[in-house]
Design a protein around this motif. Structure first.
Motif, PDB file in Angstrom:
ATOM      1  N   ASN A 123      -4.974  -1.948   3.741  1.00 14.42           N
ATOM      2  CA  ASN A 123      -5.386  -1.351   2.464  1.00 14.42           C
ATOM      3  C   ASN A 123      -4.709  -0.008   2.254  1.00 14.42           C
ATOM      4  OD1 ASN A 123      -7.090  -3.467   1.786  1.00 14.42           O
ATOM      5  ND2 ASN A 123      -8.918  -2.501   2.656  1.00 14.42           N
ATOM      6  N   TRP A 124      -4.618   0.784   3.312  1.00 12.78           N
ATOM      7  CA  TRP A 124      -3.943   2.082   3.199  1.00 12.78           C
ATOM      8  C   TRP A 124      -2.460   1.890   2.885  1.00 12.78           C
ATOM      9  CZ3 TRP A 124      -6.266   4.825   8.154  1.00 12.78           C
ATOM     10  CH2 TRP A 124      -7.640   5.026   7.944  1.00 12.78           C
ATOM     11  N   GLU A 125      -1.899   0.849   3.450  1.00 15.98           N
ATOM     12  CA  GLU A 125      -0.495   0.549   3.143  1.00 15.98           C
ATOM     13  C   GLU A 125      -0.349   0.165   1.669  1.00 15.98           C
ATOM     14  OE1 GLU A 125       3.005  -2.606   4.512  1.00 15.98           O
ATOM     15  OE2 GLU A 125       1.203  -2.343   5.753  1.00 15.98           O
ATOM     16  N   GLY A 126      -1.279  -0.648   1.183  1.00 16.23           N
ATOM     17  CA  GLY A 126      -1.232  -1.043  -0.217  1.00 16.23           C
ATOM     18  C   GLY A 126      -1.396   0.121  -1.172  1.00 16.23           C
ATOM     19  N   ALA A 127      -2.119   1.167  -0.731  1.00 22.53           N
ATOM     20  CA  ALA A 127      -2.330   2.354  -1.564  1.00 22.53           C
ATOM     21  C   ALA A 127      -1.164   3.326  -1.485  1.00 22.53           C
ATOM     22  CB  ALA A 127      -3.614   3.057  -1.155  1.00 22.53           C
ATOM     23  N   GLY A 128      -0.162   3.024  -0.646  1.00 24.10           N
ATOM     24  CA  GLY A 128       0.994   3.893  -0.527  1.00 24.10           C
ATOM     25  C   GLY A 128       0.833   5.006   0.484  1.00 24.10           C
ATOM     26  N   ILE A 129      -0.226   4.941   1.292  1.00 23.88           N
ATOM     27  CA  ILE A 129      -0.464   5.978   2.296  1.00 23.88           C
ATOM     28  C   ILE A 129       0.400   5.743   3.528  1.00 23.88           C
ATOM     29  CG2 ILE A 129      -2.201   6.969   3.838  1.00 23.88           C
ATOM     30  CD1 ILE A 129      -4.288   6.170   1.672  1.00 23.88           C
ATOM     31  N   LEU A 130       0.531   4.486   3.938  1.00 24.06           N
ATOM     32  CA  LEU A 130       1.322   4.125   5.109  1.00 24.06           C
ATOM     33  C   LEU A 130       2.501   3.257   4.690  1.00 24.06           C
ATOM     34  CD1 LEU A 130      -1.548   3.156   7.600  1.00 24.06           C
ATOM     35  CD2 LEU A 130      -0.418   5.377   7.343  1.00 24.06           C
ATOM     36  N   THR A 131       3.624   3.460   5.349  1.00 19.96           N
ATOM     37  CA  THR A 131       4.814   2.651   5.073  1.00 19.96           C
ATOM     38  C   THR A 131       5.458   2.246   6.400  1.00 19.96           C
ATOM     39  OG1 THR A 131       6.128   4.686   4.884  1.00 19.96           O
ATOM     40  CG2 THR A 131       5.294   3.702   2.830  1.00 19.96           C
ATOM     41  N   PRO A 132       4.780   1.405   7.165  1.00 19.04           N
ATOM     42  CA  PRO A 132       5.305   1.036   8.483  1.00 19.04           C
ATOM     43  C   PRO A 132       6.579   0.201   8.377  1.00 19.04           C
ATOM     44  CG  PRO A 132       3.445  -0.354   7.929  1.00 19.04           C
ATOM     45  CD  PRO A 132       3.515   0.698   6.866  1.00 19.04           C
ATOM     46  N   ALA A 133       7.401   0.340   9.407  1.00 20.69           N
ATOM     47  CA  ALA A 133       8.585  -0.510   9.496  1.00 20.69           C
ATOM     48  C   ALA A 133       8.174  -1.886  10.007  1.00 20.69           C
ATOM     49  CB  ALA A 133       9.608   0.133  10.434  1.00 20.69           C
ATOM     50  N   ARG A 134       9.116  -2.799  10.043  1.00 21.96           N
ATOM     51  CA  ARG A 134       8.864  -4.153  10.557  1.00 21.96           C
ATOM     52  C   ARG A 134       9.767  -4.419  11.756  1.00 21.96           C
ATOM     53  NH1 ARG A 134       4.688  -7.470   8.196  1.00 21.96           N
ATOM     54  NH2 ARG A 134       4.228  -6.533   6.164  1.00 21.96           N
ATOM     55  N   ASP A 135       9.185  -5.014  12.768  1.00 26.22           N
ATOM     56  CA  ASP A 135       9.980  -5.417  13.924  1.00 26.22           C
ATOM     57  C   ASP A 135      10.953  -6.496  13.469  1.00 26.22           C
ATOM     58  OD1 ASP A 135      10.856  -6.902  16.254  1.00 26.22           O
ATOM     59  OD2 ASP A 135       9.306  -5.809  17.361  1.00 26.22           O
ATOM     60  N   PRO A 136      12.265  -6.261  13.626  1.00 22.18           N
ATOM     61  CA  PRO A 136      13.235  -7.257  13.131  1.00 22.18           C
ATOM     62  C   PRO A 136      13.116  -8.618  13.809  1.00 22.18           C
ATOM     63  CG  PRO A 136      14.315  -5.583  14.487  1.00 22.18           C
ATOM     64  CD  PRO A 136      12.918  -5.104  14.239  1.00 22.18           C
ATOM     65  N   ALA A 137      12.568  -8.642  15.014  1.00 22.15           N
ATOM     66  CA  ALA A 137      12.465  -9.914  15.736  1.00 22.15           C
ATOM     67  C   ALA A 137      11.227 -10.697  15.347  1.00 22.15           C
ATOM     68  CB  ALA A 137      12.465  -9.656  17.247  1.00 22.15           C
ATOM     69  N   THR A 138      10.106  -9.993  15.179  1.00 18.60           N
ATOM     70  CA  THR A 138       8.833 -10.676  14.917  1.00 18.60           C
ATOM     71  C   THR A 138       8.332 -10.516  13.485  1.00 18.60           C
ATOM     72  OG1 THR A 138       7.513  -8.757  15.578  1.00 18.60           O
ATOM     73  CG2 THR A 138       8.198 -10.271  17.327  1.00 18.60           C
ATOM     74  N   GLY A 139       8.817  -9.493  12.796  1.00 19.09           N
ATOM     75  CA  GLY A 139       8.311  -9.214  11.458  1.00 19.09           C
ATOM     76  C   GLY A 139       6.998  -8.475  11.451  1.00 19.09           C
ATOM     77  N   HIS A 140       6.478  -8.136  12.639  1.00 18.61           N
ATOM     78  CA  HIS A 140       5.206  -7.416  12.720  1.00 18.61           C
ATOM     79  C   HIS A 140       5.396  -5.945  12.326  1.00 18.61           C
ATOM     80  CE1 HIS A 140       3.761 -10.538  15.937  1.00 18.61           C
ATOM     81  NE2 HIS A 140       3.781 -11.024  14.694  1.00 18.61           N
ATOM     82  N   ARG A 141       4.302  -5.364  11.838  1.00 19.14           N
ATOM     83  CA  ARG A 141       4.336  -3.948  11.472  1.00 19.14           C
ATOM     84  C   ARG A 141       4.485  -3.084  12.725  1.00 19.14           C
ATOM     85  NH1 ARG A 141       0.834  -6.460   7.992  1.00 19.14           N
ATOM     86  NH2 ARG A 141       0.923  -5.870   5.785  1.00 19.14           N
ATOM     87  N   VAL A 142       5.282  -2.029  12.586  1.00 18.83           N
ATOM     88  CA  VAL A 142       5.468  -1.060  13.664  1.00 18.83           C
ATOM     89  C   VAL A 142       5.240   0.330  13.076  1.00 18.83           C
ATOM     90  CG1 VAL A 142       7.062  -0.076  15.350  1.00 18.83           C
ATOM     91  CG2 VAL A 142       7.149  -2.528  14.836  1.00 18.83           C
ATOM     92  N   TYR A 143       4.287   1.033  13.662  1.00 21.26           N
ATOM     93  CA  TYR A 143       3.903   2.351  13.149  1.00 21.26           C
ATOM     94  C   TYR A 143       4.542   3.438  14.005  1.00 21.26           C
ATOM     95  CZ  TYR A 143       0.441  -0.270  10.501  1.00 21.26           C
ATOM     96  OH  TYR A 143      -0.173  -1.163   9.653  1.00 21.26           O
ATOM     97  N   GLY A 144       5.411   4.232  13.382  1.00 19.76           N
ATOM     98  CA  GLY A 144       6.054   5.329  14.074  1.00 19.76           C
ATOM     99  C   GLY A 144       5.168   6.560  14.112  1.00 19.76           C
TER     100      GLY A 144
END
Length: 234
Positions: free
Chosen positions: A138-159
């Protein structure tokens, strides 16, 4: 007064005076038999008010307020003023929220990740904060978080920055702030270049906000004076 008298009195050009009249920011001037404009103290007060409104609200809003007054739409003019004050209050509240959040984050910096340096999975971040994965989405949808995606799995990765923003969101949510306001705070931090950079910018931000609030007070006084000597026409 002649156009040059009014212009000199306010430190602007005679053409600017004519333009403001043509744009409806001043009431129409009387004309001499030879066609020259004649301005009165009411025009001077209108110009005082308009220029003060510009300093407080900007040209567009200042123009709308004066045009509404000259059209007899007092409620529309006052509504524009009210909206400006409401925005000023929201800005003040955002400043206070940023100051409190930045202070908290500086005192309690994010710990190193347990997976890779500066990176966490959605499950790890949710566990760290004590929230659900759906909350983070939900926070991502609101523009608060913009995590990258693991290129191998497509899972969210939070820096590291994502972790900071998530902790900030968690803090402000506990304080009752809605997601759109939290997103605004996060944008301020990103614009400043991080929490430490933002902490040093807070003082100038507050000074600008205070100057604008004082300009609004000045504009209200000048607008009130104009209405006293130039009552609205029905």
């Amino acid at each position: 007064m002649r156009p040059t008298d009014l212009a000199r009195r306010h430190g602007i050009s005679t053409q600017a005076v004519r333009n403001y009249e043509a744009d409806g920011c001043l009431p129409p001037a009387e004309r001499t038999p030879s066609g020259y404009r004649v301005y009165t103290e009411a025009h001077a007060a209108a110009l005082d008010a308009y220029l003060a409104l510009v300093r407080a609200y900007g040209h567009a809003v200042g123009g709308r307020i004066m045009n509404a007054l000259h059209a007899g739409a007092l409620d529309d003019a006052l509504t524009a003023v009210d909206r400006g004050h409401a925005q000023s209050l929201r800005d003040r509240e955002t400043l206070d929220a940023v100051r409190g959040a930045v202070g908290h984050l500086l005192e309690h910096p994010a710990e190193d990740s347990g997976t890779a340096p500066g990176a966490r999975t959605v499950g790890e971040l949710a566990h760290r904060l004590g929230v659900t994965r759906a909350t983070l989405r939900n926070w991502e949808g609101a523009g608060i978080l913009t995590p990258a995606r693991d290129p191998a799995t497509g899972h969210r990765v939070y820096g590291a920055d994502d972790v900071r923003d998530a902790e900030l969101a968690h803090l402000l949510r506990r304080g009752g702030y809605p997601l759109d306001r939290i997103a605004e705070v996060v944008r301020q931090i990103h614009t400043a270049g991080g929490t430490e950079a933002l902490a040093t910018a807070l003082e100038s931000w507050e000074e600008r906000l205070t100057a604008r609030r004082l300009a609004m007070l000045d504009a209200s006084a000048r607008l009130g004076h104009y209405l006293e000597i130039h009552p609205l026409q029905p």
